[in-house]
Design a protein around this motif. Structure first.
Motif, short mmCIF file in Angstrom:
data_model
loop_
_atom_site.label_atom_id
_atom_site.label_comp_id
_atom_site.label_asym_id
_atom_site.label_seq_id
_atom_site.Cartn_x
_atom_site.Cartn_y
_atom_site.Cartn_z
N GLU A 1 -6.78 0.96 12.47
CA GLU A 1 -7.36 2.01 11.65
C GLU A 1 -7.82 1.38 10.33
N TRP A 2 -9.03 1.72 9.89
CA TRP A 2 -9.56 1.12 8.67
C TRP A 2 -9.15 1.86 7.41
N ASP A 3 -8.81 3.15 7.52
CA ASP A 3 -8.53 3.97 6.34
C ASP A 3 -7.11 3.71 5.82
N ARG A 4 -7.00 3.34 4.56
CA ARG A 4 -5.70 2.99 3.99
C ARG A 4 -4.73 4.16 4.01
N TRP A 5 -5.24 5.37 3.70
CA TRP A 5 -4.35 6.53 3.64
C TRP A 5 -3.75 6.84 5.00
N ALA A 6 -4.56 6.77 6.04
CA ALA A 6 -4.05 7.02 7.39
C ALA A 6 -3.05 5.94 7.80
#
Length: 403
Positions: A29-34
């Motif tokens: 996953e690229w999104d830091r929050w996820a």
């Protein structure tokens, strides 16, 4: 079964797959929050994500040479290129990650894959591109040539698909448009699943049958009244039956065997009735259950009725166009769903915590696959892979015996 999860987001598809018996070798996953959501739950000891190896970054930058013997690849490529609310640029959108997913399938050659996306992918405007995606998945080794347009590649794939050749890596691809409410999710969420089985496997698979229905809910509410009794809702506190449904309910009174209707759709009330009324201070017992103030209703922005499955949660906060992230009570009053309530509507477990403030957590949930739906699809795929393996072993045994 060993799996790989692409575009994992907050983990809805991966959690459902884990519950179905898939064990991810890597979760990308690229999104830091996820990624922080998954890492936070790992740190808290949530068992399903404990073994996950999280790769924060672009799927295209993963060294797949270290990943072998994968049974299943799962993932939901970013939906913005096909979303009803997006610019609908499909192949011309740099966020289109179907080519990256197909490349991973080509490299890992799994026994099966499960990909999902928004209903917008089935729009007439995308008919050719949707067909193109399926043909690429069916023939992942027939890659695009340098400088070749997607339309030229599409025509070459069509020619390959209609030949008698069975050489190389091929998949039998089954696309299906489903409503999550028909599978027990308390949300009307239409998604496209693209499931493929490697052509050397005798899987005999079809998409799982629907288990729940709107008619069964109407029967439960307006024929027997069991729904209202179960929730102890007095007549004065019920939203009246819509005039457009009067004839439909009248016809249901003649149903001889209600079991034929399946299980009732699950409603917002079914999903959240045991949660305490949210406050600004949150809840000690339930994670992410904090009141978010500021909700208001206006034409076209009316929220989700409490006695129906919710509207499809959207990846946004206050500006969601249809008020999808709001609860509407029978008296017309509204408020925002808490993150925990939204997680319930997406069938995430109560002890799975979403990382970030309300708007960020709602964005993650709005992009997620309902865990229950992912589990049901995953269980079906896993079962058919096991049966295919059993048939293959039996055939080898019979061949040895007759030699």
């Amino acid at each position: 079964m060993r799996s790989v999860e692409l575009f994992a987001g907050a983990g809805g598809l991966a959690l459902g797959g884990e519950a179905a018996g898939f064990h991810p070798e890597v979760v990308v996953e690229w999104d830091r929050w996820a990624c922080d959501t998954v890492r936070q739950n790992k740190a808290a000891g949530y068992p399903l994500v404990g073994p996950w190896r999280v790769h924060e970054g672009d799927v295209r930058n993963v060294d797949w040479s270290e990943v072998t013997d994968v049974d299943v690849v799962t993932g939901g490529p970013p939906c913005q290129p096909f979303s009803m609310g997006g610019k609908a640029r499909a192949a011309d959108d740099k966020r289109d990650m179907f080519p990256a997913a197909i490349d991973v399938i080509r490299r890992l050659q799994p026994k099966a894959f499960i990909l999902e996306n928004v209903r917008g992918l089935t729009r007439t405007a995308f008919a050719n591109y949707f067909s193109y995606i399926q043909l690429q998945l069916a023939h992942p080794e027939l890659v695009s040539r340098e400088g070749e347009s997607w339309l030229d590649h599409y025509h070459r794939l069509q020619a390959e698909h209609t030949t008698a050749s069975a050489d190389g890596l091929h998949y039998k691809v089954v696309p299906t448009l489903v409503n999550a409410a028909d599978y027990g999710v308390p949300q009307q969420r239409h998604r496209v699943f693209i499931v493929g089985f490697r052509s050397d496997l005798d899987a005999e698979w079809s998409f799982p049958a629907e288990s729940h229905s709107f008619d069964a809910l109407l029967y439960d509410q307006w024929v027997t009244g069991a729904y209202w009794e179960r929730h102890k809702v007095a007549k004065r506190n019920r939203e009246p039956l819509s005039p457009r449904l009067v004839n439909r309910v009248a016809a249901l009174r003649d149903v001889l065997d209600p079991a034929e209707l399946g299980e009732p759709w699950q409603t917002v009330r079914d999903a959240i009735s045991d949660l305490p009324t949210p406050t600004l201070n949150g809840s000690r017992k339930f994670k992410n259950h904090v009141l978010q103030p500021g909700a208001r209703s206006y034409p076209g922005h009316t929220g989700s009725p409490i006695d129906l499955p919710s509207k499809a949660l959207k990846a946004g906060g206050h500006g969601v166009p249809g008020g999808e992230n709001m609860l509407r009570r029978p008296d017309g009053s509204i408020r925002y769903f808490t993150v925990r309530e939204s997680a319930r509507l997406q069938t995430f477990p109560d002890d799975y915590e979403l990382h970030g403030a309300w708007g960020e957590a709602m964005r993650q949930l709005g992009n997620a696959v309902p865990v229950l739906l992912a589990q049901k699809v995953g269980q079906s795929v896993a079962q058919h892979l096991q049966h295919a393996d059993m048939r293959a072993r039996a055939a080898k045994k019979q061949k040895r015996a007759s030699a």
